[in-house]
Enzyme design. Structure first.
Site, PDB file in Angstrom:
ATOM      1  N   HIS A 487      63.955  43.947  46.416  1.00 22.03           N
ATOM      2  CA  HIS A 487      63.801  45.230  47.120  1.00 22.03           C
ATOM      3  C   HIS A 487      63.616  46.381  46.133  1.00 22.03           C
ATOM      4  O   HIS A 487      64.093  47.490  46.358  1.00 22.03           O
ATOM      5  CB  HIS A 487      64.983  45.507  48.048  1.00 22.03           C
ATOM      6  N   TYR A 496      69.445  37.007  47.192  1.00 17.96           N
ATOM      7  CA  TYR A 496      67.997  36.798  47.118  1.00 17.96           C
ATOM      8  C   TYR A 496      67.611  35.915  45.934  1.00 17.96           C
ATOM      9  O   TYR A 496      66.711  35.082  46.027  1.00 17.96           O
ATOM     10  CB  TYR A 496      67.268  38.140  47.032  1.00 17.96           C
ATOM     11  N   ARG A 550      74.199  43.665  49.734  1.00 18.77           N
ATOM     12  CA  ARG A 550      74.849  43.912  51.021  1.00 18.77           C
ATOM     13  C   ARG A 550      75.523  42.672  51.603  1.00 18.77           C
ATOM     14  O   ARG A 550      76.287  42.776  52.559  1.00 18.77           O
ATOM     15  CB  ARG A 550      73.836  44.477  52.020  1.00 18.77           C
TER      16      ARG A 550
END
Length: 1372
Positions: A487, A496, A550
């Site tokens: 991101h 990720y 997150r």
């Protein structure tokens, strides 16, 4: 930019055919370009007469620039009108939306007064980018109006309006120019079918199925029907053509039909093995447990599957699921049901009705729920990855059965996946896929290729996936230092990054050995990140929260990436995949690391429980069985991950992580309602890991005070959920220097772009065993408070104690734990003693920080919080403290007297320390000087003295501006012993060329002018204290005293050379040798030796302790004098006299026999008592007295007084025993109603009424089973069960009672002293400075009877819980 469409061929639509009108090119210009617009408003409204955000005004919709947009105000009714200046024919409109509204329409007018609608959208993809091609039907109009009727709601619960990138109009409707098959060439096995797809250009031109014509050049080899469904008949080559009827527009591809390619079957078998496992470990308990888990889960899904003919769902939607997330859940459930169908131990194994339900379930999702390859709403991930991957897994399982029974269904079920995952590089709807997203999409592309045996799909994967292996210097991807960014600017090794490892690992292991195996040299970048960014990063099998973004806010078992241990388990599964194709040395490191992690975590976490699939479980078993646990070796490492502003140091005792952010890296990520309170997680948060495995794990993020995280300096003002997410700092000085053993880390904290004015310079000097924390330049104002949090550690109050102490210069606090390895000490100067220390109990739920991945559990944890509060305003505030791990209170107290380091400077310009052979410094500004080092530029430096005149200097440029940075060394460089290529030397100036280093460190070793060393001379001078003039001849003493005086003079001189020092040492040694002793009279030791010999017979056990102490000391001194060759006669005589005196004063121990008869008798008489028969308080007094009596009875040295006292106390304890009342309790009615109501079944009643009933029944059974239950408890349980039975509601009764969920409240640990308004215990400085003892904060005990009642109650409850547990276990 002028927007144009070039039409090569134009057509007129007649019925279902297209007739050519012209073969010449006609230029069509956008009629709206730069025309006058009026509009209802702009996002943010106006400030005075001006729009708050002028970059979003309505004119941007028609400016011809696709990088700009009109963003409407946040109201339902919003509009934009374009004035063409005159009436025009409008053939087509093109509306490109950055964020589509759910409901809007297009209206036209010739006069600007009366409008008619020509298009209306009532099911817009709220918030999604989209492009609409709208038929104008040659309407005549001057004014065209876009009218929004409804805003769209973001996942953050906020509402937003339309955002239009461009609004265009054309006089003529565009007609097709070209048609292209999406498959350029096709190789397919015999008897296979495949659905061909095409696209028409320009985009947005509508073509119906009836206008398309399909044909095959040789139907004996390949046939194709009029829907584009191709069938391979026999081996050979043919061509397939698609054509627009009535035109010459067509496209043709070659098709090669081959006999079945065995490689496809082999690769499908690998995939299937991952899902269904092998028989290798069938007798293993963990494997059996996993098979049972599959069987249980699939059976539960089968029993709850909605199979009604008119169904609107398969399984009821979970409350926390969004619309798109529900698709992921439904397809995941279908996959689990399929696993049960193919699992031999399952009740569903190969049942035809289950197979039929699976197939119909997939059809329902495609036909009814529109998972068709074109429809989507909400989060793109659920469509392209979340749903696609479990559907692909399911189809791999079903493949052979579908191919043999209904090949058409296989094509139908694969068709949506071919569109959602059309290309690995495309992320829906219009973005380029990168990193983990690319590999995730590629898994589906690979799966569909294997299902359809489509070579081109495999080639797509083979060509696209290696792009994720490239080493990058910005944006998403792998970095040379082991960082992994997703991101754009968030550290994401944890989630990720793991997805990337998993995706690449799965793809490579399936393609390995086939024609499509990936052999890209960039795979070495992946191996480098696996080593630095995973093996060296993970701690005790845990993936640190600081690299998990997150996902830290997710409840356990709601996602693969939740707690640190859960994420660690997923990482281990991915590492075992990588090991299968890694070089041997890395494979060995992976295996050793995994074995070490499992050994370190011990029984705390079960890595074999609930694996993600069979492959992960079996691979882990293989690793564990590959070598003995003795090979497990903890990895020691120290890494500054400059590309993601993270630091991790690991040694044998502890690990420490630091989380920061800068101009390059974002503060925290909030999205999809996840990580709502992650505001300060990168404000210098310090993670201290030891053997306390619960720290930072389950429940931590749900309960920690988000405003007061360990290590941070914060403005504690209240912030909204998700406030300032994704912000990057105005400052770039973040990072530090690292020589492999120690590190000098710093962060310029600047919150000015997050609604605060707080700034601070923070440094951490990481030594081996010590963490030195410095802060300076702390400046800011707030209406809350500005604080530095030394620590806020989750503790177990029953295991961890808070201690404190002080010295004349420093104070200390410690958390001493049951396991000494978990002790933590904090040492700080007395200027810091105005600290706030609190023991705080906090409760929370994951739903407080995440609305997507939640559970129903309320967590309660206790925290020890140590902080320095600067108040509402601070200017140039500072802090200094030392953190140590695994030290005793005595060792921490000793450190407070001698910390082992010196703070050289702690200012806003420079922070520096000296520790042993190290000088470490972070310079925040140009031209800073300390300890012989002059830094010309802001930089981080470590100077290490490795020998006399030999230094290693390590330099880093944390600004990462690619500039050269220099330092001047005052030692005078004589020779460069070794240097990294990026470092150069000019005289005494050392320069680092930091271009392309991304903040990483480089070192140089230099020789300098040797320093003058006086240690040997000073030691020799110190040794001379034993010599006295009276013992030596005058002439020899004169030579000696002159040499000693000269030596002392040289030792004191700061300008003395090494030659002068060496000469003084030589002369003093010579003078010592020539000393001549004065002759002495012979000393007579006869009497002394005699008395020593005579008294060797005495034994300590025969004498009193005090008299023996005097004797033993005198004997020891006498022996020493007897052994000394230099002892004088006076010393000998004195030692003899002292020993004789000591012998005389020896006092023998009385030998009277001790009588223990009565004591033993009463012990014997009272062995009959049992704890269950007496109250807890009386039993405690009795058991302690009995234990003491037994101890005295067993002691051979006990005196009669001790025996008598033990007997008396035991008799007293027996008398005070209080029996538990034994009145008989009547349970007849309770047992009767339990028996009467066992007939009820959950399926017949509403969920809410059944919940009340089942809980009442469970409680009634518990009370019935309890032998200690009172009559009141029995009666209450009976009444509660009768009430619950009456309230049972049948499902068809029409009642629909809403179920309420109770949230948890934050609680605080109240104590009898020092409780503030939040209910937390304040440990405040005493009037004398420092801190009160921990005992001052113990709660009042109250009356003994109250305590007894509480203990009795707890014992009753515990007994009941044990019985229930045993009962439930037996039922299972």
């Amino acid at each position: 930019m002028i927007k144009k469409i070039i039409v090569v061929v134009a057509f007129m639509l007649t019925g279902f055919s297209l007739t050519a009108m012209s073969a010449s090119a006609e230029e069509i210009t956008d009629l709206f370009l730069q025309k006058e617009v009026t509009y209802s408003g702009v996002e943010g409204g106006k400030i005075g007469e001006n729009w708050k955000y002028p970059q979003f005004v309505g004119e941007k919709a028609v400016d011809g620039d696709e990088t700009t947009r009109w963003s409407a105000d946040k109201q339902d009714e919003q509009w934009l009108i374009v004035d063409l200046g005159e009436v025009k024919n409008i053939g087509e409109l093109v509306l490109q939306l950055h964020a589509e509204s759910p409901v809007y329409e297009i209206l036209v007018s010739t006069d600007g007064e009366s409008y008619q609608s020509i298009f209306k959208e009532e099911n817009g993809k709220g918030g999604q980018p989209t492009k609409k091609y709208i038929d104008g039907n040659n309407v005549q109009a001057r004014f065209v109006k876009y009218q929004q009727m409804k805003m769209w709601q973001h996942t953050n619960k906020q509402f937003y309006s339309s955002s239009i990138i461009s609004f265009e109009a054309y006089e003529k409707k565009r007609l097709p120019e070209a048609i292209k098959l999406l498959t350029e060439n096709l190789t397919i096995s015999e008897k296979r079918k495949q659905q061909l797809a095409f696209e028409v250009s320009p985009a947005g031109v509508d073509i119906t199925e009836d206008q398309i014509e399909w044909s095959s050049s040789d139907p004996t080899i390949v046939t194709v029907d009029q829907t584009g469904n191709l069938t391979a008949v026999k081996s050979g080559e043919a061509k397939v053509t698609v054509k627009i009827k009535g035109t010459e527009i067509s496209d043709t591809i070659p098709v090669t039909v081959v006999a079945e390619n065995k490689q496809y079957a082999e690769m499908r078998a690998k995939w299937k093995m991952r899902l269904l496992g092998t028989t290798q470990y069938d007798n293993d308990a963990d494997v059996q447990q996993y098979r049972a888990q599959i069987a249980t889960e699939s059976l539960a899904l089968w029993q709850t599957l909605n199979q009604a003919a008119d169904r609107e769902y398969l399984w009821e939607r979970k409350p926390s699921d969004t619309v798109s997330a529900d698709y992921t859940t439904q397809f995941t459930n279908i996959k689990k049901l399929a696993l049960g169908y193919y699992e031999p131990s399952s009740e569903l194994f190969e049942k035809p009705e289950v197979y039929d339900a699976i197939v119909k379930g997939i059809e329902f999702m495609i036909d009814t729920k529109k998972y068709n390859g074109t429809y989507y709403t909400g989060n793109w991930w659920d469509w392209q990855i979340g749903s696609a991957q479990p559907l692909t897994d399911t189809l791999i399982l079903l493949h052979d059965d579908l191919l043999n029974t209904d090949a058409e269904k296989l094509n139908k079920f694969t068709a949506p996946l071919m569109l959602y995952a059309k290309d690995p590089n495309i992320q829906w709807p219009i973005y380029r896929a990168t990193g983990a997203n690319l590999t995730d999409i590629s898994i589906t592309v690979l799966g569909t290729g294997l299902l359809l045996e489509d070579n081109q799909r495999l080639v797509q994967v083979q060509e696209a996936v290696p792009s994720v292996l490239k080493s990058v210097s910005s944006g998403d991807g792998l970095y040379p230092d082991g960082s992994l960014i997703q991101h754009g600017y968030f550290p994401y090794n944890g989630s990720y990054g793991n997805e990337l490892l998993k995706g690449f690992g799965r793809i490579q292991t399936i393609l390995q050995g086939s024609d499509w195996e990936m052999n890209d040299p960039n795979i070495s970048n992946l191996f480098n990140v696996v080593d630095k960014g995973y093996l060296q990063l993970m701690v005790n099998g845990k993936m640190p929260s600081m690299v998990s973004g997150r996902s830290i806010s997710r409840a356990p078992e709601t996602n693969p990436f939740t707690t640190e241990f859960e994420s660690g388990k997923e990482t281990i599964a991915n590492l075992t995949l990588i090991a299968k194709f890694a070089p041997e040395n890395l494979r060995n490191d992976i295996y050793t690391s995994i074995q070490t992690w499992l050994q370190q975590s011990g029984s705390y976490y079960h890595f074999f429980k609930k694996p993600r699939d069979f492959e992960a479980l079996i691979d882990l078993k293989n690793v564990v069985n590959s070598a003995s646990p003795a090979q497990a070796t903890p990895m020691q490492s120290l890494n500054v991950y400059g590309s993601m502003d993270r630091v991790l140091q690991k040694n044998n005792e502890y690990a420490v992580g630091i989380s920061m952010y800068s101009q390059r890296v974002g503060n925290y990520e909030f999205g999809n309602t996840e990580n709502k309170k992650g505001w300060h997680t990168a404000d210098g948060m310090l993670y201290l890991y030891n053997q306390d495995f619960a720290q930072f794990d389950e429940g931590y993020w749900a309960t920690i005070d988000p405003y007061r995280l360990p290590g941070t300096t914060v403005d504690t003002r209240e912030l909204a959920n998700g406030a300032y997410t994704g912000k990057r700092s105005p400052q770039s000085w973040v990072g530090g220097s690292n020589n492999g053993q120690v590190a000098s880390i710093g962060m310029f904290l600047d919150k000015s772009n997050e609604g605060m004015n707080l700034v601070a310079k923070k440094s951490w000097f990481l030594l081996d065993g010590q963490i030195i924390n410095l802060g300076s330049g702390i400046t800011g104002t707030t209406d809350a408070s500005i604080e530095t949090i030394l620590d806020n550690r989750m503790i177990h109050p029953q295991e961890v104690k808070l201690n404190q102490g002080s010295d004349k210069d420093n104070s200390w606090i410690s958390l001493s734990a049951a396991n000494p390895l978990n002790n933590i000490g904090y040492v700080f100067p007395n200027s810091m003693n105005t600290l706030d220390v609190q023991i705080e109990e906090r409760s929370g739920r994951y739903g407080d920080i995440n609305e997507y991945f939640v559970n129903d559990k309320t967590y309660t944890n206790t925290f020890a919080k140590i902080s320095k509060n600067y108040g509402k305003t601070v200017e140039n505030g500072t802090y200094e403290y030392l953190t140590v791990v695994g030290k005793t209170n005595e060792e921490i107290a000793a450190l407070s007297k001698n910390k082992g380091y010196t703070v050289l400077e702690n200012t806003a310009n420079l922070q520096a320390i000296e520790a042993g052979n190290y000088v470490m410094m972070n310079t925040w500004n140009n031209d800073q000087e300390i300890a012989g080092l002059y830094a010309y530029d802001p930089m981080s430096v470590i100077s290490e003295k490795i020998d006399n005149g030999v230094y290693r200097l390590t330099l880093a440029n944390p600004l990462q501006n690619n500039a050269s940075v220099s330092i001047e060394f005052d030692k005078g460089i004589l020779e460069v012993v070794a240097a990294d290529p990026e470092i150069s030397v000019d005289q005494n100036i050392i320069t680092l060329n930091s271009a392309g280093l991304n903040g990483s460190s480089r070192s140089i070793i230099v020789k300098t002018t040797p320093e003058v060393t006086k240690e040997a001379l000073e030691k020799l001078i110190q040794e001379q204290k034993e010599h006295q003039e009276k013992d030596y001849t005058a002439s020899s003493w004169k030579v000696y005293s002159e040499a000693l005086k000269q030596a002392q003079t040289v030792a004191d001189q700061t300008t003395a050379t090494q030659a002068e020092v060496d000469q003084a040492e030589t002369e003093l040694r010579s003078a010592v040798k020539q000393l001549v002793k004065v002759p002495t009279k012979e000393v007579d030791k006869t009497n002394l030796l005699k008395i020593i010999k005579e008294n060797e017979k005495h034994q300590e056990k025969d004498y009193t302790a005090s008299s023996w102490k005097v004797y033993s000391e005198a004997l020891k001194q006498a022996q020493t004098v007897a052994d000394q060759t230099t002892a004088t006669q006076a010393e000998v005589d004195q030692a003899e006299a002292k020993l004789r005196s000591a012998v005389k004063q020896l006092v023998k121990v009385p030998t009277k026999e001790v009588d223990k008869t009565n004591l033993l008798k009463i012990i014997k008489e009272n062995e009959k008592h049992q704890e269950k028969d007496y109250t807890a308080s009386s039993w405690k007094v009795y058991s302690e007295a009995l234990k003491q009596a037994q101890t005295v009875a067993d002691q051979t040295t006990a005196t009669q007084a001790e025996v008598d006292q033990a007997e008396t106390e035991l008799r007293s304890a027996v008398k005070q025993l209080v029996k538990v009342p034994t009145k008989e309790v009547d349970k007849t009615n309770l047992l009767k109603i339990i028996k009467e109501n066992e007939k009820h079944q959950e399926k017949d009643y509403t969920a809410s009424s059944w919940k009340v009933y089942s809980e009442a029944l469970k409680q009634a059974q518990t009370v019935a089973d309890q032998t200690t239950a009172t009559q009141a408890e029995v009666d209450q349980a009976e009444a509660k069960l009768r009430s619950a039975v009456k309230r049972l509601t049948l499902k068809n009764s029409g009642e629909n009672k809403k179920e309420q969920k109770n949230g948890g409240n934050n609680g605080h640990l109240n104590t009898s002293t020092g409780v503030d308004q939040t209910g937390t215990k304040q440990v405040k400085p005493s009037s004398q400075g420092g801190f009160r003892k921990a005992s001052q904060f113990l709660p009042s005990t109250g009356e003994k009877k109250s305590i007894a009642l509480v203990i009795i109650g707890l014992l009753v409850i515990a007994s009941g819980c044990l019985l229930v547990f045993r009962k439930s276990k037996s039922k299972k």
